[in-house]
Design an enzyme around this catalytic site. Structure first.
Site, mmCIF file in Angstrom:
data_model
loop_
_atom_site.group_PDB
_atom_site.id
_atom_site.type_symbol
_atom_site.label_atom_id
_atom_site.label_comp_id
_atom_site.label_asym_id
_atom_site.label_seq_id
_atom_site.Cartn_x
_atom_site.Cartn_y
_atom_site.Cartn_z
ATOM 1 N N HIS A 260 -7.163 -5.856 1.503
ATOM 2 C CA HIS A 260 -6.123 -5.050 1.568
ATOM 3 C C HIS A 260 -4.916 -5.468 2.623
ATOM 4 O O HIS A 260 -3.761 -5.249 2.293
ATOM 5 C CB HIS A 260 -6.773 -3.710 1.930
ATOM 6 C CG HIS A 260 -5.638 -2.400 1.727
ATOM 7 N ND1 HIS A 260 -5.018 -1.981 0.663
ATOM 8 C CD2 HIS A 260 -5.031 -1.643 2.677
ATOM 9 C CE1 HIS A 260 -4.170 -1.174 0.639
ATOM 10 N NE2 HIS A 260 -4.050 -0.955 2.038
ATOM 11 N N ASP B 280 -9.676 -6.459 -2.420
ATOM 12 C CA ASP B 280 -8.915 -5.232 -1.737
ATOM 13 C C ASP B 280 -10.175 -4.279 -1.624
ATOM 14 O O ASP B 280 -10.649 -3.749 -2.795
ATOM 15 C CB ASP B 280 -7.974 -4.639 -2.591
ATOM 16 C CG ASP B 280 -6.975 -3.509 -1.976
ATOM 17 O OD1 ASP B 280 -7.646 -2.895 -0.915
ATOM 18 O OD2 ASP B 280 -5.965 -3.401 -2.021
ATOM 19 N N SER C 142 0.772 -1.141 0.118
ATOM 20 C CA SER C 142 -0.071 0.040 0.087
ATOM 21 C C SER C 142 0.899 1.323 0.071
ATOM 22 O O SER C 142 1.718 1.430 -1.010
ATOM 23 C CB SER C 142 -0.878 0.109 1.232
ATOM 24 O OG SER C 142 -1.946 0.850 1.051
#
Length: 317
Positions: free
Chosen positions: A275, A243, A159
């Protein structure tokens, strides 16, 4: 008709003013979340709780900010690849230890976990220029160590960490062996419209159709899509298709951009990965994918590293 047009004009103007005020005043708090709700900034645990061999590392960034990290080894004499792990946004490195424990066991590697400025025990406040300096300080530390094979340093970013890691890898083409990205966004400019949909007409990356008149107020754009096009090292893309934070299409766009100039790009999807848990949901397939990538691009097939691998059988691929 005139009154309707006037109302529309003032309405749009009000949205612009409100959006600009929100971004100027609170954008760092929106982009960076060092503390999870209900928890403190301190670490929930350290590696000893999981019986991991580690050392506390204290660094100084180039602008003088004091940083903290953990260097973790599978075995005291292990000279397998070293993963520079750059975490996702919310929380600190203490929340990622279970994943790192499994990483060491499955990949037979070492790991360095960095607390960005403002996160964990590190001083300062997070900003894009600052965190970029923090990542460079972590890499510089690893390059100075004599107990690892410095030709086998791999940057792993998830991320936000993927955005940080992409810039770091681009800036160090001869010092980083490979890059691994997991559930990373194309840019914060694009994510603004995902997290705050009313802003998507006023903020956006190169693919946005809106006027993008508020882009100039974004202090941490983290344009991964631009940086990825300059990375020369091999790249592995790990995408969780469930996600809920970063649309999986962002990873597909990053891969497409990188693959136009980099032949050593691998893209892997995990149908049930969300995620934060793609590494867990992906199971054996996830770890085998990473292992094969490391075997190909961070094997350390030179005389010095081959001799070093004799130290412990579990540190060999």
């Amino acid at each position: 008709m005139v009154s309707y047009v006037s109302a529309l004009f003032y309405g749009v103007g009000g949205i612009l003013v409100a959006g600009m005020a929100l971004l100027v005043a609170f954008q760092e708090k929106l982009v960076y979340v060092p503390v999870l709700p209900g928890l403190t900034k301190s670490y929930t645990m350290n590696p000893s709780r999981l019986r991991l061999i580690y050392e506390d590392v204290w660094l100084r960034s180039s602008d003088g900010v004091k940083l903290h990290g953990w260097f973790i080894k599978l075995f005291p004499d292990c000279r397998g690849p070293t993963i520079l792990f750059l975490q996702e946004n919310a929380g600190n490195i203490g929340h990622r230890l279970e994943m790192i424990r499994i990483m060491l066991q499955r990949l037979h590697c070492n790991a360095f976990m960095l607390s960005y400025r403002g996160y964990g025990a590190s001083d300062g406040y997070p900003t894009q220029p600052g965190i970029t300096k923090d990542a460079q300080a972590a890499l510089d530390h690893l390059l100075q160590r004599t107990d690892i094979d410095v030709t086998r340093i791999v940057v792993f970013g998830r991320s936000l960490g993927g955005a940080v890691g992409t810039v770091l890898t681009k800036n160090n083409p001869d010092k980083v062996a490979a890059l691994i990205l997991e559930n990373t966004f194309t840019s914060i400019l694009d994510m603004a419209g995902v997290l705050l949909p009313f802003l998507k007409w006023f903020i956006g990356g190169s693919g946005s159709k809106g006027p993008k008149v508020l882009n100039f107020v974004v202090r941490s754009p983290w344009s991964t899509i631009d940086a990825i096009g300059q990375v020369k090292q091999p790249i592995l893309f790990l995408s969780g298709l469930q996600d809920e934070m970063v649309p999986p299409a962002h990873m597909q766009m990053l891969y497409a951009k990188a693959a136009t100039h980099n032949k050593n790009c691998t893209f892997m999807e995990f149908p049930t990965g969300m995620h934060m848990d793609t590494w867990l949901a992906g199971g054996d397939h996830y770890w085998r994918t990473v292992q094969v990538f490391l075997e190909k691009h961070a094997s350390g097939n030179n005389d010095d590293s081959s001799a070093a691998h004799e130290d412990h059988p579990a540190c060999r691929f």
